[in-house]
Design a protein around this motif. Structure first.
Motif, PDB file in Angstrom:
ATOM      1  N   ASP A 369       0.842  -1.195   0.000  1.00 32.10           N
ATOM      2  CA  ASP A 369       0.000   0.000   0.000  1.00 32.10           C
ATOM      3  C   ASP A 369       0.884   1.254   0.000  1.00 32.10           C
ATOM      4  N   PRO A 370       1.390   1.655  -1.182  1.00 28.90           N
ATOM      5  CA  PRO A 370       2.281   2.819  -1.239  1.00 28.90           C
ATOM      6  C   PRO A 370       1.613   4.114  -0.786  1.00 28.90           C
ATOM      7  N   GLU A 371       0.321   4.249  -1.020  1.00 29.83           N
ATOM      8  CA  GLU A 371      -0.369   5.466  -0.585  1.00 29.83           C
ATOM      9  C   GLU A 371      -0.379   5.570   0.939  1.00 29.83           C
ATOM     10  N   ALA A 372      -0.594   4.454   1.616  1.00 27.64           N
ATOM     11  CA  ALA A 372      -0.563   4.464   3.078  1.00 27.64           C
ATOM     12  C   ALA A 372       0.838   4.783   3.577  1.00 27.64           C
ATOM     13  N   ARG A 373       1.863   4.252   2.905  1.00 26.19           N
ATOM     14  CA  ARG A 373       3.234   4.548   3.320  1.00 26.19           C
ATOM     15  C   ARG A 373       3.519   6.046   3.202  1.00 26.19           C
ATOM     16  N   ASP A 374       3.102   6.641   2.099  1.00 25.09           N
ATOM     17  CA  ASP A 374       3.325   8.079   1.914  1.00 25.09           C
ATOM     18  C   ASP A 374       2.568   8.894   2.961  1.00 25.09           C
ATOM     19  N   ARG A 375       1.320   8.533   3.204  1.00 26.50           N
ATOM     20  CA  ARG A 375       0.493   9.287   4.156  1.00 26.50           C
ATOM     21  C   ARG A 375       1.073   9.223   5.566  1.00 26.50           C
ATOM     22  N   LEU A 376       1.430   8.020   6.018  1.00 21.92           N
ATOM     23  CA  LEU A 376       1.970   7.871   7.360  1.00 21.92           C
ATOM     24  C   LEU A 376       3.344   8.528   7.481  1.00 21.92           C
ATOM     25  N   GLY A 380       4.352  11.401  10.254  1.00 23.11           N
ATOM     26  CA  GLY A 380       5.486  11.267  11.164  1.00 23.11           C
ATOM     27  C   GLY A 380       6.429  12.452  11.057  1.00 23.11           C
ATOM     28  N   ARG A 381       6.696  12.896   9.820  1.00 20.24           N
ATOM     29  CA  ARG A 381       7.571  14.049   9.608  1.00 20.24           C
ATOM     30  C   ARG A 381       6.976  15.306  10.229  1.00 20.24           C
TER      31      ARG A 381
END
Length: 439
Positions: A369-376, A380-381
């Motif tokens: 799930d690349p979209e979830a990785r980008d969102r999370l 965090g940042r």
């Protein structure tokens, strides 16, 4: 203000307590405080003395505007049980004369960094002798952790150790620690609420930041193009629960698109390597030099933070700050109600501590799930920038220091203090030291 910091770990250690103590000291010195350090030679997390340092000689150096006194200590190759206690005791014994000599320097604040609690009596004594503010900062509850993780055993020993810990903590003017749950534990140990301070760990968000490109370390470690990198970076010790991560790597060995990278050193590294080292989906690396830290943190497509459930509120993993700052998503093992869970759940993924199947399922879901990785990663940042930045945390801490030491009790900053002849005797303690170096 004159500040004497007394703790076993210090730079150039790249990870753990030494990194934070060094950054704190350098920042306070930059604010105009006169900061001195009594510490051991670097040895963590490799558990061997660093190059150009001696385990048996006293030494002095200047690092980032801070004067350091290094004192001998014994470093066991297998730091468990009695050997770990002897390791800590060796530093407490060899450093005590140096700390006591700083009484003549007349610090305004004496700060003990725990671990190790064995330093606390010396720090408290110096503070009382020169009427300074006695401050202890707790990074880990080492006594609780040692017994809950089975490093030490015995009910009588546990009762005695906890009694000594309570007695010492109650005598300090200020007790700070890195999370609210750890503050609650200090209160349970009998520390008055008026003496408790929240002093969290931080991250330099300018040094660790999203690269916006592929990390060069992928090629260095032979990671196939397009593979999802699951990264653990840091100390490999008993409390990290790395066996669970190694078991997870075994379970996912047939996923050619997922690669596990174990980066770090410590007593458990050989154990972890024996479990999953030969697997085609695993890579092992020593800690990278400081100038490659951002490349390392951006190597991850997914950061993973294994954690034993029994240690969840005894320690707050310092590596979490860098994970968030990198802008890459985090999977942590934590239970609801713990501070680690509260920190990660709104901006990451939480798995059940000690459960390799739960961790494997979380990794597989996030990997696809690349979209979830980008969102999370973005969340965090943002959290790192807004809450965890080094400037924000240490600026507030400096104000807190000044507010707790009465103006009339502070002495002006100069090189040797108000009585140069007496203060110079501090230097004489390390008369047989190596030549002073500036780093």
């Amino acid at each position: 203000m004159k500040i004497l910091v007394y703790g076993i770990n210090y730079a150039p250690e790249l990870t753990g307590i030494g990194k934070y103590t060094a950054e704190m000291a350098a920042t306070l010195a930059g604010y105009g405080h006169d900061v001195r350090i009594v510490c051991a030679p670097p040895y963590y997390p490799q558990w061997e003395i660093g190059p150009d340092y001696s385990a048996w000689r006293y030494g002095r150096e200047v690092r980032d505007g801070v004067r350091l006194w290094r004192t001998p200590l014994w470093v066991p190759r297998r730091p468990r049980g009695v050997r770990r206690l002897l390791h800590l005791a060796s530093f407490a014994v060899t450093s005590l004369p140096v700390v006591l000599a700083h009484t003549f320097w007349r610090p305004d604040v004496v700060m003990c960094i725990a671990p190790s609690l064995l330093n606390a009596p010396g720090a408290w004594l110096v503070a009382r002798l020169c009427r300074a503010h006695a401050w202890i900062h707790i990074q880990d509850y080492e006594v609780d952790a040692a017994f809950q993780l089975g490093i030490l055993n015995g009910s009588r020993l546990k009762r005695t150790a906890l009694w000594i810990e309570r007695m010492l903590l109650r005598r300090f003017d200020t007790v700070s620690t890195i999370s609210n749950k750890m503050l609650e534990r200090a209160a349970d140990k009998g520390v008055a609420l008026t003496r408790l301070v929240h002093f969290p760990n931080w991250v330099d968000v300018t040094a660790i930041h999203p690269l916006g490109r592929t990390s060069t370390l992928r090629d260095t470690l032979g990671i196939p193009e397009g593979a999802i990198v699951v990264l653990y970076s840091g100390n490999m010790g008993a409390k990290q629960g790395l066996e669970v991560l190694a078991t997870t790597a075994v379970q996912l060995v047939d996923r050619s698109d997922i690669v596990f990278v174990f980066c770090g050193n410590g007593p458990m590294r050989s154990v972890i390597h024996a479990i999953c080292g030969p697997l085609k989906n695993c890579r092992f690396s020593d800690l990278r030099p400081k100038e490659e830290l951002n490349e390392l943190m951006n190597l991850a497509d997914i950061h993973v933070l294994p954690q034993l459930g029994d240690a969840a509120d005894l320690v707050m993993p310092s590596k979490l700050t860098g994970m968030f700052a990198s802008g890459r998503p985090v999977i942590a093992m934590a239970r609801p109600g713990t501070e680690l869970y509260d920190a990660v759940a709104p901006r990451g993924v939480v798995a059940e501590p000690g459960d390799a199947q739960s961790l494997a399922a979380s990794i597989e879901r996030l990997a696809q799930d690349p979209e979830a990785r980008d969102r999370l990663g973005r969340k965090g940042r943002e959290f790192a920038e807004d809450v965890l930045s080094r400037d924000a945390v240490l600026s507030e801490f400096s104000k807190m220091l000044c507010s707790r030491v009465p103006v009339g009790a502070r002495r002006e900053i100069d090189t040797y203090g108000k009585t140069p002849a007496l203060a110079k005797s501090v230097d004489d303690v390390a008369a047989d030291a190596d030549t002073v170096t500036t780093r």
